[in-house]
Design a protein around this motif. Sequence first.
Motif, PDB file in Angstrom:
ATOM      1  N   GLY B  40       8.302  -1.838  -0.330  1.00 20.11           N
ATOM      2  CA  GLY B  40       6.998  -2.025   0.381  1.00 20.11           C
ATOM      3  C   GLY B  40       7.085  -0.597   1.072  1.00 20.11           C
ATOM      4  N   SER B  44       3.928   2.882  -4.489  1.00 17.51           N
ATOM      5  CA  SER B  44       2.187   2.774  -4.614  1.00 17.51           C
ATOM      6  C   SER B  44       1.313   4.104  -4.545  1.00 17.51           C
ATOM      7  N   THR B  45       1.430   3.585  -2.631  1.00 22.68           N
ATOM      8  CA  THR B  45       1.093   4.160  -1.873  1.00 22.68           C
ATOM      9  C   THR B  45       0.758   5.640  -2.366  1.00 22.68           C
TER      10      THR B  45
HETATM   11  N1  LIG Z   1      -4.528  -2.060   1.183  1.00 24.40           N
HETATM   12  C1  LIG Z   1      -3.658  -1.986   1.656  1.00 24.40           C
HETATM   13  N2  LIG Z   1      -3.652  -2.206   2.604  1.00 24.40           N
HETATM   14  C2  LIG Z   1      -3.025  -3.427   3.884  1.00 24.40           C
HETATM   15  N3  LIG Z   1      -1.732  -2.961   3.961  1.00 24.40           N
HETATM   16  C3  LIG Z   1      -0.865  -1.937   2.537  1.00 24.40           C
HETATM   17  C4  LIG Z   1      -2.533  -1.597   1.331  1.00 24.40           C
HETATM   18  N4  LIG Z   1      -1.858  -1.669   0.697  1.00 24.40           N
HETATM   19  C5  LIG Z   1       0.043  -1.015   0.938  1.00 24.40           C
HETATM   20  N5  LIG Z   1      -0.249  -1.484   1.976  1.00 24.40           N
HETATM   21  C6  LIG Z   1       0.712  -1.542   2.748  1.00 24.40           C
HETATM   22  O1  LIG Z   1       2.147  -0.351   2.993  1.00 24.40           O
HETATM   23  C7  LIG Z   1       3.088  -0.585   3.013  1.00 24.40           C
HETATM   24  C8  LIG Z   1       3.317   0.577   1.209  1.00 24.40           C
HETATM   25  O2  LIG Z   1       2.940  -0.606   0.411  1.00 24.40           O
HETATM   26  P1  LIG Z   1       3.443   0.371  -1.175  1.00 24.40           P
HETATM   27  O3  LIG Z   1       2.956   1.599  -1.385  1.00 24.40           O
HETATM   28  O4  LIG Z   1       2.747  -0.561  -2.151  1.00 24.40           O
HETATM   29  O5  LIG Z   1       4.934   0.361  -1.412  1.00 24.40           O
HETATM   30  P2  LIG Z   1       5.789   0.300  -2.397  1.00 24.40           P
HETATM   31  O6  LIG Z   1       4.669   0.453  -4.126  1.00 24.40           O
HETATM   32  O7  LIG Z   1       7.100   1.232  -2.452  1.00 24.40           O
HETATM   33  O8  LIG Z   1       6.510  -1.421  -2.791  1.00 24.40           O
HETATM   34  C9  LIG Z   1       3.422  -1.737   2.384  1.00 24.40           C
HETATM   35  O9  LIG Z   1       3.366  -2.021   4.046  1.00 24.40           O
HETATM   36  C10 LIG Z   1       2.004  -2.809   1.962  1.00 24.40           C
HETATM   37  O10 LIG Z   1       2.152  -3.853   2.733  1.00 24.40           O
END
Ligand SMILES: Nc1ncnc2c1ncn2[C@@H]1O[C@H](COP(=O)(O)OP(=O)(O)O)[C@@H](O)[C@H]1O
Lengths: 448, 252
Positions: B40, B44-45
Amino acid sequence: MGAATRRIDPPPFYGELFARERTRLPGHGRAALDRVREEAFTRFLGLGLPTQKAEAWKYSPITRLANREMALAEPTVPGLEEVSAWFGGGPATRRLIFVDGHLQPEFSHVGGLPAGVRVMGLARAIETIPEAVAEALAGCDPERAFSQLNAALTRSGAWIELADGVALEEPLQLLFLHRGGDSAVMTHPRIVIRLGRGARLHLLETHAGSGSGHCFVNLVGQAVLGDGAELLCDRLQLGGSGLSLLARGFLEMGAGARLRATTVALGSGFLRNEIELRLAGREGEAILSGLYMPRGEEHVDTLVRIHHEAENCHSDQFYKGVVEDRARAAFAGKIIVHRGAQKTNAYQANNNLLLSDRAEVNSKPELEIYADDVKCSHGATCGDLDPEALFYLRARGLAREVASSLLVYAFANEVIERMADARLQALTRRAMLERVPGGAALEAEGLL
Amino acid sequence: MKNMLRIEELRVTVEGKEILKGVTLEVGAGEVHAVMGPNGSGKSTLAYVLAGREGYEVTGGRVLFLGQDLLAMEPEERAAAGLFLAMQYPVEIPGVSNMYFLRQAMNAVRKARGEPEIAAGAFMKMLREKARLVGIRDELLKRDVNTGFSGGEKKRNEILQLAMLEPKLAVLDETDSGLDIDALKAVAEAVNSLRGPDRAFLVITHYQRLLEHIEPDHVHVMVDGRIRRSGGKELALELERHGYEQFAAAAA
Ligand SMILES: Nc1ncnc2c1ncn2[C@@H]1O[C@H](COP(=O)(O)OP(=O)(O)O)[C@@H](O)[C@H]1O
Ligand SMILES: [Mg+2]
């Protein structure tokens, strides 16, 4: 709503046309047939043309088309390539070829079929078995105006009869070319199929039309499948803006009979497919698949009615649509489980891709169940291309248009691959790809 | 060292919530960077924003890829320019054969680079070779893209695409998660064989395990949408011992 608004009187040209043409119709002078035609025409006038207030025609603006003054189409002769472009089957495939509703003897070939198989043009059937033809025409769809009009005016079509236990391994093709002309024309082909007990038939039915001249095709097919009989049916329909194809099929199936029908209605000015079938004996099975892909200003609609009248029958409807531009599509599928039809399995799925904001699709599933021990389900979806899949493909370098056409292809192909004939399947797939933006490029790059 | 990727103060909002809060990162040609961090934190973002997925609003900063404004490009333009993202959750595409897809992808990228399309024979030869390298059975090549693949097979398929497309910068988003040790080794071996002076890697991972097999030049710790610390490969070991709590406390 009053019955008056659900129908309108047919315009006077129909009466004039029937009075003018009746003596030129095949079988004229045979009392039984003349009487059937006369009665059918009277019924047609009484039933009238359905308006969109009639439930079964809600999304189908047929009367706008049927109301225009039309004549019966005159025979014309196409080039061989125009016909052979639509060949399905293999080297031994027999074909009946119709051009604007006229059987073309020079292209048709139905000789040398095994004993117990009778395949002939309708006019020939009227000469050889007039009573049977009169009976068939009289016995089908008494409450449906267009079927009655067809019975009154039909002059060509096919009579296909297989005796008990006879199997026709090679597919049989009914190839229709609708060329139309400068003035508006109509044709009323009739297909009659009789399969004896355990008989097996693989039928290919193709409709192609390139013209923009108004050509109204009012096709009626009727089939009786004896106990244990099997009918495989692959259908392709693709016409120009001028083609209005109204195709009705009415089927009765005996115990253990099996039907597998795949209808690919790619598009044309107006297309409507109706399939009504009675599972009248135990353990019958009907698998109906369909794809429609109207674009531009085209209209395609489908009406399916399945009557489960006996125990242990299985029916499955699998219909998909891809609707582009300002095109319209409709799907109405009704499953009726009659009293006593226990252990019925009936499924229906209708999935649609809407590729433009102005495209429209109406999906209407209906269940009517009068038995308690049944499994029935239906589901309809309507949406866009999967954005995740689109992104995945684009992230690998595929241009947006290529990626979306690849996804449309994958979606539509799920129906096309249900066609049993490999050649018609390949032809259909190519025709489908040509209708998808960027599809031709995919084909050139070895997709098929 | 030639600069390849330059992320400057990148801020990204998803559905009204700020996820990346000013990320700055520079990757040079030939380098392997690891980005680690708790679930989180926005890893990935970051990967998706680089690849151009929809749904992310960039509210600040910029990204330069080989001197070009990456964020102004369509996803396919980024691929053509040499960016590749091995996704954490590869997408199933029923009805599209894996092999056809790979060939389309290869030719699209080649065309964009002004190279001729690959001949069918050469493609098959290369595909067989790379499939063996990542441990993908022939049968999976004929199946539909990722459809019915196990988690591990999907990840191997991502690396197969990476090996076929030969990008300049490969972003691997948790390619190691869900892999058993054999698969992990195969993936690492494939990645290592692709390392070279003209290619860079951004390896996103939650665990140190993958980095035992793919040795990074730099390690960054991402917590709550920011890079909290950067260091050499020893930083990964430290994280393995002490976890992310120290950073979580700082972020709170
Ligand atoms: N499409 C989305 N809609 C709402 N929240 C999102 C979405 N994608 C990611 N998030 C939120 O953004 C944050 C970072 O997620 P992410 O980038 O997947 O983290 P990681 O890959 O480091 O686990 C998290 O709190 C996640 O819930
Ligand atoms: Mg993640």
